[in-house]
Design a protein around this motif. Structure first.
Motif, PDB file in Angstrom:
ATOM      1  N   GLY A 147      -5.685   3.510   1.708  1.00 44.25           N
ATOM      2  CA  GLY A 147      -6.896   4.212   2.160  1.00 44.25           C
ATOM      3  C   GLY A 147      -6.561   5.524   2.873  1.00 44.25           C
ATOM      4  O   GLY A 147      -7.461   6.271   3.268  1.00 44.25           O
TER       5      GLY A 147
ATOM      6  N   ASN B 222     -13.654   5.088   0.548  1.00 45.60           N
ATOM      7  CA  ASN B 222     -12.955   3.805   0.609  1.00 45.60           C
ATOM      8  C   ASN B 222     -13.745   2.707  -0.089  1.00 45.60           C
ATOM      9  O   ASN B 222     -13.165   1.802  -0.695  1.00 45.60           O
ATOM     10  CB  ASN B 222     -12.641   3.449   2.072  1.00 45.60           C
TER      11      ASN B 222
ATOM     12  N   ILE C 217     -12.091   0.509  -3.328  1.00 44.46           N
ATOM     13  CA  ILE C 217     -12.051  -0.966  -3.356  1.00 44.46           C
ATOM     14  C   ILE C 217     -12.955  -1.498  -4.465  1.00 44.46           C
ATOM     15  O   ILE C 217     -12.599  -2.424  -5.196  1.00 44.46           O
ATOM     16  CB  ILE C 217     -12.476  -1.558  -1.979  1.00 44.46           C
TER      17      ILE C 217
ATOM     18  N   ALA D 184     -14.390  -0.012   3.071  1.00 46.40           N
ATOM     19  CA  ALA D 184     -13.685  -1.044   2.298  1.00 46.40           C
ATOM     20  C   ALA D 184     -14.417  -2.382   2.419  1.00 46.40           C
ATOM     21  O   ALA D 184     -14.536  -3.128   1.446  1.00 46.40           O
ATOM     22  CB  ALA D 184     -12.250  -1.166   2.803  1.00 46.40           C
TER      23      ALA D 184
ATOM     24  N   ILE E 201      -6.578  -3.376   1.399  1.00 49.04           N
ATOM     25  CA  ILE E 201      -6.492  -1.941   1.704  1.00 49.04           C
ATOM     26  C   ILE E 201      -5.416  -1.753   2.770  1.00 49.04           C
ATOM     27  O   ILE E 201      -5.293  -2.567   3.694  1.00 49.04           O
ATOM     28  CB  ILE E 201      -7.840  -1.349   2.173  1.00 49.04           C
TER      29      ILE E 201
ATOM     30  N   GLY F 237       0.847  -1.195   0.000  1.00 45.92           N
ATOM     31  CA  GLY F 237       0.000   0.000   0.000  1.00 45.92           C
ATOM     32  C   GLY F 237       0.877   1.237   0.000  1.00 45.92           C
ATOM     33  O   GLY F 237       1.869   1.288   0.744  1.00 45.92           O
TER      34      GLY F 237
ATOM     35  N   VAL G 245     -13.707  -6.010   0.579  1.00 47.80           N
ATOM     36  CA  VAL G 245     -12.238  -6.056   0.538  1.00 47.80           C
ATOM     37  C   VAL G 245     -11.752  -7.411   1.069  1.00 47.80           C
ATOM     38  O   VAL G 245     -12.345  -7.970   1.997  1.00 47.80           O
ATOM     39  CB  VAL G 245     -11.647  -4.874   1.345  1.00 47.80           C
TER      40      VAL G 245
END
Ligand SMILES: Cc1cc2nc3c(=O)[nH]c(=O)nc-3n(C[C@H](O)[C@H](O)[C@H](O)COP(=O)(O)O)c2cc1C
Length: 502
Positions: A36, A110, A114, A144, A127, A11, A149
């Motif tokens: 995120g 978010n 996603i 998410a 995430i 990430g 997610v």
């Protein structure tokens, strides 16, 4: 263990690992991870800039509560400043008392990221959030999870409350997190396990309050429905720098941990500080010693899947990691400069151009980040890495994601005093007024604004000042040259994966 992907695309905030990059990686059967961090501001600014390409509107059509999606679009879509200045507006800074509007915006932001990363393939998507940017995290996680997610990855602190939070959010129950007040945030990373004080307040997120009793259910992209079904609980991977922290987490986490990423001090972004008192090299970089390397035997003994990160982006390093018992590697820098990355195209081209012509140094700056963690800075002319460029910058704080909560001593009830928020990157007088020290501000940079600028979301001030970027990358930056064969100045996420698996 074998069900997990071998390569995790790390990430990268802010908006460097966006949905386009994560999707490209996930399509290839590896783990694409969106960042995120600051996503509510990124999302709002993209909407205010007209949602180029219509991707956010397409994602919002699938938001489980259509009336909330409509309200957000009504407020932000094309709501750029009348003067044409490019800067986000209508996104207040997070506090413990965040408004419902801010929480809904964060959930939706978010969700969309996603949703878009997962669109059109069956691969897995994760995430990444930072433990130290605490206040938006519960809303970000819920958003998410509404988009189904698959993985949550968190580091920069000890995210021991997160596993239990994921269990609660999956059932749409109220989740809470202890807010670290005063020095707690930095200390708990260095020491390993120093919980915030019992007096510290809790961040509360109640899905039922925001969305009503008819809660959004688990979604498949084809059919979305509002039901009271539970959400799928994503797998949780903690990012830590040492076997000791990994062990602490496994023992004290509030729920299931599905694996750990062991990230060393060569990795891009923030690094864990060296253990003990920080010593610097002559050029001013932190000195890391053998005590800072994770003992992989001990990590393996935890019996959890683990990945190694920090200059592991080569087929040889991947093989070495597997030989040590790792499930695979997490890679950042190589993906940060590929075509699908959210890095501003000019910055990417300039960096790769400079690299192909010679060296681009990376400096581990012990002071730059307001968090107090060392932060890797690419020394690129014209960016805030140059002292003179930084000094020309008006000192300001617009987003406040890295603000530290503190107890306001000026309050009459000292013990339960008001919680204030301050950042050593903010204007000096404000910081000092809030009880911060001058010493703390030395060398600090405004990462929120700079990192937004890296992603092409530079804020323009009323003075006309346009925010400059401050690039981060790992020590492996020089190795990216090998992607630039035959005069090519660009490469794709697929090229990275092909190389790593070759
Ligand atoms: C541009 C950039 C931004 C990053 N941002 C984050 C972040 O927001 N959160 C995080 O956990 N790690 C972050 N990282 C670290 C990566 O996720 C990854 O662990 C690391 O880059 C691996 O080392 P490597 O750069 O040598 O491949 C970042 C790295 C880079 C290069």
């Amino acid at each position: 263990m074998t069900d997990h992907p071998r390569i995790i695309q790390g990430g990268m905030g802010v908006a460097i690992s966006g949905w386009q990059l994560a999707r490209a990686v996930s399509r290839r059967g590896q783990l694409g991870v969106v960042s995120g961090t600051c996503m509510n501001a990124v999302f709002a600014q993209r909407l205010q800039n007209g949602d180029v390409g219509g991707h956010l509107r397409r994602a919002m059509e699938h938001f489980p509560v259509p009336s909330i999606a409509e309200d957000i679009l009504q407020k932000h879509l094309n709501a750029h400043r009348a003067s044409g200045r490019s800067a986000v507006r209508g996104v207040p800074m997070f506090t413990l008392e965040a408004s419902d509007d801010l929480l809904k915006l964060t959930v939706a932001a978010n969700f969309c990221e996603i949703f878009l990363a997962k669109e059109g393939h069956d691969g897995v998507v994760g995430i990444n959030l930072l433990e130290k940017v605490q206040l938006p995290n519960l809303a970000s996680l819920y958003g998410a999870m509404l988009a189904d997610v698959d993985y949550v990855l968190m580091g920069a602190g000890i995210p021991r409350e997160i596993p239990g939070v994921l269990d609660k959010l999956a059932r749409h129950e109220t989740a809470t997190l202890k807010l670290y007040v005063e020095g707690g945030m930095n200390d708990h990373l260095i020491v390993g396990d120093q919980p915030a004080s019992e007096e510290d307040p809790r961040i509360v997120f109640d899905p039922k309050h925001l969305f009503g009793e008819q809660l959004p259910g688990m979604i498949g992209h084809a059919e979305l429905r509002v039901t009271d079904q539970p959400l799928r609980r994503p797998k949780f991977l903690a990012i830590v720098s040492s076997d000791v922290l990994a062990q602490v987490l496994v023992q004290k986490a509030s729920g299931r941990i599905d694996g750990v990423v062991i990230e060393n001090d060569l990795a891009g972004g923030h690094n864990a500080p060296p253990r003990g008192t920080m010593q610097l090299t002559q050029s001013g970089e932190p000195i890391y010693g053998h005590r800072d390397s994770a003992n992989i035997e001990k990590v393996r003994a935890l019996g959890l899947p683990f990945w190694l990160a920090g200059d592991f982006a080569s087929p040889e390093q991947l093989s070495a990691a597997l030989a040590l018992g790792a499930t695979g590697i997490q890679v950042g820098t190589d993906f940060a400069f590929c075509e699908e990355s959210g890095l501003d195209k000019n910055l990417r081209d300039e960096t790769l151009d400079e690299l192909s012509a010679g060296e681009v140094p990376v400096f581990t700056d012990p002071r730059a980040s307001p968090t107090g963690f060392p932060f890797k800075v690419v020394q690129l002319p014209g960016t805030l890495s140059e002292q003179a460029v930084y000094e020309d910058r008006p000192r300001l704080c617009q987003f406040g994601f890295l603000r530290q909560a503190y107890r306001d001593d000026r309050s009459s009830q000292k013990k339960n005093g008001r919680i204030g928020y301050r950042c050593p990157g903010e204007p000096m007088t404000n910081y000092l007024r809030k009880g911060g020290t001058l010493e703390d501000t030395a060398g600090r940079k405004c990462l929120c604004n700079a990192l937004m600028a890296n992603a092409g979301l530079a804020q323009e001030q009323s003075s006309g000042y346009i925010e400059k970027p401050l690039l981060t990358a790992g020590n492996s930056l020089a190795r990216l040259k090998h992607y630039l064969k035959n005069g090519s100045l660009t490469y794709t996420a697929s090229d990275v994966i092909d190389y790593l698996l070759s």
